[in-house]
Design a protein around this motif. Structure first.
Motif, short mmCIF file in Angstrom:
data_model
loop_
_atom_site.label_atom_id
_atom_site.label_comp_id
_atom_site.label_asym_id
_atom_site.label_seq_id
_atom_site.Cartn_x
_atom_site.Cartn_y
_atom_site.Cartn_z
N GLY A 129 0.77 -1.23 0.00
CA GLY A 129 0.00 0.00 0.00
C GLY A 129 0.80 1.28 0.00
N VAL A 130 2.13 1.19 -0.06
CA VAL A 130 2.97 2.38 -0.02
C VAL A 130 3.96 2.35 -1.18
N PRO A 131 4.01 3.40 -2.02
CA PRO A 131 5.06 3.46 -3.04
C PRO A 131 6.43 3.55 -2.37
N VAL A 132 7.40 2.84 -2.91
CA VAL A 132 8.73 2.78 -2.30
C VAL A 132 9.80 2.92 -3.37
N VAL A 133 10.84 3.68 -3.04
CA VAL A 133 12.05 3.68 -3.86
C VAL A 133 13.22 3.39 -2.93
N GLY A 134 14.08 2.47 -3.33
CA GLY A 134 15.20 2.11 -2.48
C GLY A 134 16.21 1.27 -3.23
N LEU A 277 7.82 11.46 -6.79
CA LEU A 277 6.77 12.17 -6.06
C LEU A 277 6.18 13.28 -6.92
N ALA A 278 7.04 13.98 -7.68
CA ALA A 278 6.53 15.03 -8.56
C ALA A 278 5.56 14.47 -9.59
N ARG A 279 5.80 13.27 -10.08
CA ARG A 279 4.88 12.64 -11.03
C ARG A 279 3.53 12.36 -10.37
N GLN A 280 3.57 11.90 -9.14
CA GLN A 280 2.32 11.66 -8.43
C GLN A 280 1.52 12.95 -8.27
N ILE A 281 2.22 14.01 -7.90
CA ILE A 281 1.53 15.30 -7.71
C ILE A 281 0.92 15.77 -9.02
N ALA A 282 1.68 15.66 -10.12
CA ALA A 282 1.19 16.09 -11.42
C ALA A 282 -0.01 15.25 -11.87
N ALA A 283 0.04 13.94 -11.56
CA ALA A 283 -1.05 13.05 -11.96
C ALA A 283 -2.28 13.19 -11.07
N VAL A 285 -2.75 11.54 -8.38
CA VAL A 285 -3.10 10.22 -7.84
C VAL A 285 -1.83 9.55 -7.32
N ARG A 286 -1.96 8.79 -6.27
CA ARG A 286 -0.82 8.05 -5.76
C ARG A 286 -0.49 6.90 -6.71
N ILE A 287 0.77 6.83 -7.12
CA ILE A 287 1.21 5.78 -8.05
C ILE A 287 1.94 4.72 -7.24
N LEU A 288 1.33 3.55 -7.13
CA LEU A 288 1.88 2.49 -6.29
C LEU A 288 2.94 1.72 -7.05
N ARG A 289 4.18 2.14 -6.88
CA ARG A 289 5.32 1.47 -7.53
C ARG A 289 6.40 1.19 -6.50
N HIS A 290 7.11 0.10 -6.70
CA HIS A 290 8.28 -0.22 -5.90
C HIS A 290 9.48 -0.24 -6.85
N VAL A 291 10.37 0.72 -6.70
CA VAL A 291 11.53 0.87 -7.57
C VAL A 291 12.79 0.56 -6.78
N ARG A 292 13.60 -0.34 -7.29
CA ARG A 292 14.83 -0.72 -6.61
C ARG A 292 16.04 -0.46 -7.50
N PHE A 293 17.06 0.17 -6.92
CA PHE A 293 18.33 0.38 -7.62
C PHE A 293 19.30 -0.73 -7.22
N PRO A 294 20.02 -1.29 -8.18
CA PRO A 294 21.02 -2.30 -7.82
C PRO A 294 22.24 -1.62 -7.22
N PRO A 295 22.71 -2.09 -6.06
CA PRO A 295 23.95 -1.54 -5.52
C PRO A 295 25.15 -2.11 -6.27
N SER A 296 26.31 -1.55 -6.02
CA SER A 296 27.53 -2.03 -6.67
C SER A 296 28.54 -2.47 -5.62
N PHE A 297 29.42 -3.36 -6.02
CA PHE A 297 30.39 -3.92 -5.09
C PHE A 297 31.71 -3.15 -5.21
N VAL A 298 32.30 -2.83 -4.06
CA VAL A 298 33.56 -2.08 -4.03
C VAL A 298 34.62 -2.93 -3.33
N GLU A 299 35.59 -3.39 -4.10
CA GLU A 299 36.64 -4.25 -3.54
C GLU A 299 37.81 -3.41 -3.07
#
Length: 310
Positions: A129-134, A277-283, A285-299
């Motif tokens: 029930g909550v849009p998430v980006v992480g 969030l700006a897209r939600q405001i413009a639309a 309506v709350r846009i229920l999306r879960h967006v995930r960024f892949p992390p990178s490995f640092v040796e």
């Protein structure tokens, strides 16, 4: 859930009135770079590097995009405190709300907020029930664990984050998945609370076992504590024990030894959060999306092939 009820029961909450179209301020304000929506940010008082850096990234991204930003700090990450912070922001005439809400109670509080309010949780795990980006903590933890196994360690032990934090559970899940995929015995899990001290105490328990040669810590602060505990116990890093962290704090390259870790692109997270969030405001309506960024490995230098103590 008094805070959640308070939000639901207010008949003409400022934020809801605006997004529902009954306020003259619904029309976006313009700036040379586009609509200048006023954003609200729920933060919380903490010395933890991850949430603090996330807040800074959002502030910088909002400024760069020309969005005024109002920040309210929740007293804690419980239901009432988060809902009270949201209520305060709605009373200050924001157009949408970002929340750095990385715990189960905080996410549950956000899920109770009326759907008319544009809303985005930042830096948290999946939440109904909550849009998430992480970030994809599962893949990041799996990469860290596979790296240690690839160096030849028989298994990897884990110093985890606290219960009630989705990110901590994701990192445990990624660690376990990598061990299962390699068909090796599952190492020990010692719970921490993200602090340097908790990493120190956990690693002090592990240091006495000569079979322990690899430790994956759920954040860099706990890894820093682990390095200190291993040093005091006479366990060389990486000659006796390899250590990998998560987060790539600014101090990571300057530790002794420089810390191998998982990097998260916080600048990209901040930009994506503001844009979503700006897209939600413009639309409208709350846009229920879960967006995930892949992390990178640092040796760096804190992980190596297992060998005799040196």
């Amino acid at each position: 859930m008094r805070g959640a009820r308070r939000l639901r029961d207010r008949p003409v909450m400022t934020g809801v009135a605006r997004v529902a179209g009954v306020s003259h301020r619904t029309a976006p304000r313009s700036s040379p770079t586009g609509p200048s929506h006023t954003l609200g940010l729920v933060a919380f008082d903490t010395s933890l590097a991850g949430p603090t850096s996330t807040v800074y990234a959002i502030v910088r991204a909002a400024r760069a995009a020309g969005h005024p930003l109002t920040v309210v700090s929740a007293r804690s990450l419980d239901d009432d405190s988060v809902c009270a912070a949201v209520d305060t922001l709605c009373g200050r005439a924001v157009d949408g709300i970002l929340a750095v809400a990385p715990t189960d109670p905080a996410l549950a509080a956000l899920a109770s907020i009326p759907a008319e309010v544009p809303l985005l949780a930042v830096g948290a795990g999946d939440a109904a029930g909550v849009p998430v980006v992480g970030f994809d903590g599962v893949s990041g933890a799996a990469a860290a664990t596979r790296h240690l196994l690839g160096l030849g360690h028989a298994t990897v032990h884990h110093i985890s984050g606290p219960a009630g934090w989705p990110e901590a559970r994701e990192r445990v899940a990624g660690w376990r998945a990598a061990l299962a995929g390699a068909g090796v015995p599952v190492g020990m899990v010692l719970p921490g609370d993200w602090s340097v001290r908790s990493g120190f105490e956990a690693a002090r328990q592990l240091a006495g076992d000569p079979e322990v040669t690899a430790i994956f810590c759920a954040n860099d602060q706990m890894a820093l504590g682990a390095l200190r505990a291993l040093h005091l116990a006479g366990r060389a890093v990486p000659g006796g024990v390899s250590v990998v962290g998560f987060g790539d704090i600014p101090e990571a390259p300057f530790l002794r030894p420089p810390l191998t870790t998982v990097r998260q692109d916080l600048a990209a997270l901040g930009r994506a959060s503001v844009e979503m969030l700006a897209r939600q405001i413009a639309a409208g309506v709350r846009i229920l999306r879960h967006v995930r960024f892949p992390p990178s490995f640092v040796e760096r230098d804190s992980a190596a092939q297992p060998s005799c103590e040196r």
